[in-house]
Structures are given as structure tokens and as C-alpha cells.
Design a protein around this motif. Structure first.
Motif, PDB file in Angstrom:
ATOM      1  N   THR A  13      24.586  50.622  49.864  1.00  0.00           N
ATOM      2  CA  THR A  13      25.549  50.934  50.921  1.00  0.00           C
ATOM      3  C   THR A  13      26.948  51.111  50.344  1.00  0.00           C
ATOM      4  N   GLU A  14      27.764  51.799  51.105  1.00  0.00           N
ATOM      5  CA  GLU A  14      29.159  51.994  50.721  1.00  0.00           C
ATOM      6  C   GLU A  14      29.875  50.646  50.631  1.00  0.00           C
ATOM      7  N   GLU A  15      29.537  49.735  51.533  1.00  0.00           N
ATOM      8  CA  GLU A  15      30.153  48.393  51.516  1.00  0.00           C
ATOM      9  C   GLU A  15      29.821  47.675  50.213  1.00  0.00           C
ATOM     10  N   ARG A  16      28.593  47.826  49.749  1.00  0.00           N
ATOM     11  CA  ARG A  16      28.166  47.158  48.519  1.00  0.00           C
ATOM     12  C   ARG A  16      28.893  47.731  47.307  1.00  0.00           C
ATOM     13  N   LEU A  17      29.083  49.031  47.291  1.00  0.00           N
ATOM     14  CA  LEU A  17      29.699  49.682  46.135  1.00  0.00           C
ATOM     15  C   LEU A  17      31.216  49.775  46.218  1.00  0.00           C
ATOM     16  N   GLY A  18      31.790  49.465  47.370  1.00  0.00           N
ATOM     17  CA  GLY A  18      33.216  49.638  47.585  1.00  0.00           C
ATOM     18  C   GLY A  18      34.097  48.977  46.549  1.00  0.00           C
ATOM     19  N   SER A  19      33.812  47.733  46.224  1.00  0.00           N
ATOM     20  CA  SER A  19      34.669  47.021  45.260  1.00  0.00           C
ATOM     21  C   SER A  19      34.559  47.633  43.866  1.00  0.00           C
ATOM     22  N   TYR A  20      33.398  48.180  43.536  1.00  0.00           N
ATOM     23  CA  TYR A  20      33.226  48.817  42.232  1.00  0.00           C
ATOM     24  C   TYR A  20      33.996  50.133  42.166  1.00  0.00           C
ATOM     25  N   PHE A  21      33.945  50.925  43.250  1.00  0.00           N
ATOM     26  CA  PHE A  21      34.719  52.160  43.303  1.00  0.00           C
ATOM     27  C   PHE A  21      36.212  51.856  43.245  1.00  0.00           C
ATOM     28  N   GLN A  22      36.613  50.788  43.915  1.00  0.00           N
ATOM     29  CA  GLN A  22      38.030  50.406  43.908  1.00  0.00           C
ATOM     30  C   GLN A  22      38.459  50.001  42.498  1.00  0.00           C
ATOM     31  N   ALA A  23      37.645  49.172  41.848  1.00  0.00           N
ATOM     32  CA  ALA A  23      37.978  48.735  40.489  1.00  0.00           C
ATOM     33  C   ALA A  23      37.992  49.899  39.507  1.00  0.00           C
TER      34      ALA A  23
END
Length: 112
Positions: A13-23
Motif C-alpha cells: 500500500t501507499e501508506e506502507r511505502l510512504g515513509s520510504y518514498f519520503q526518505a
């Protein structure tokens, strides 16, 4: 498995990957590489904690066996005072069909 060979975006999910995309400041491959690094780091931590658990249980068992011998008990698990029924319940459940010999080690390893 390399980030290029797995389509994480389709699987997670986008929620799961969000912090990785942000980092990774939006860099897709860098985000997936961070995700894979996290998986590997987590696996290493779990592996280490599993080993620590076994070492700790063995150390506790040795100390409790020594205490039982000192007090003249036949088995520390059967004799040691308990504030909870968990250990004794596990002992009954796991060891009733097992002979007295080796009972303590079987129960100690089954308490997880």
C-alpha cells in the motif's frame, strides 16, 4: 532479491511505502532499496533476538536446576513457587505423556 526485480508498488500500500518514498525524496528505486534494507535489518534483529532468547532460557534452566539440586527437589519446575499458573499449565499440557526424565527441558523450550 533486488528492488528492480520486485514490483513493490503493486504489492504494498501507499501508506506502507510512504515513509520510504519520503526518505528517498520521491526516488522510486531508492525507496524500494530502503524497503529491502529494512527487511534485511529486521531479519537480522529477529534472528539475533531468537538466539538471545534460547541462550537466556538455557542459562535460567541451569540456574534453576542448580537451585533445585541444592534444595533437594526432584525437578525445579515441579517444585519452584509460581505466582502464575502459566508454567505449571504448560508443564501439564506438554509433559503428561512424557516420562519424568527430560521433562524440564521440554517445558522450558515450549513456553514461547
Amino acid at each position: 532479491m533486488k528492488a528492480s526485480s520486485v514490483d513493490y508498488q503493486a504489492l504494498l500500500t501507499e501508506e506502507r511505502l510512504g515513509s520510504y518514498f519520503q526518505a528517498a525524496q520521491g526516488d522510486r528505486m531508492a525507496a524500494f532499496a530502503l524497503y529491502e534494507w529494512n527487511i534485511e535489518a529486521s531479519a537480522a534483529a529477529v534472528s539475533l533476538s531468537a538466539m538471545v532468547e534460547v541462550v537466556l532460557r538455557n542459562a535460567l534452566d541451569r540456574q534453576l536446576a542448580a537451585l533445585a539440586e541444592k534444595k533437594g527437589w526432584s525437578d525445579w519446575l515441579a517444585e519452584a513457587p509460581s505466582t502464575s499458573g502459566d508454567v505449571r499449565t504448560s508443564a501439564r499440557r506438554e509433559c503428561e505423556p512424557v516420562a519424568q526424565v527430560g521433562r524440564r527441558r521440554t517445558v522450558t523450550s515450549s513456553l514461547s
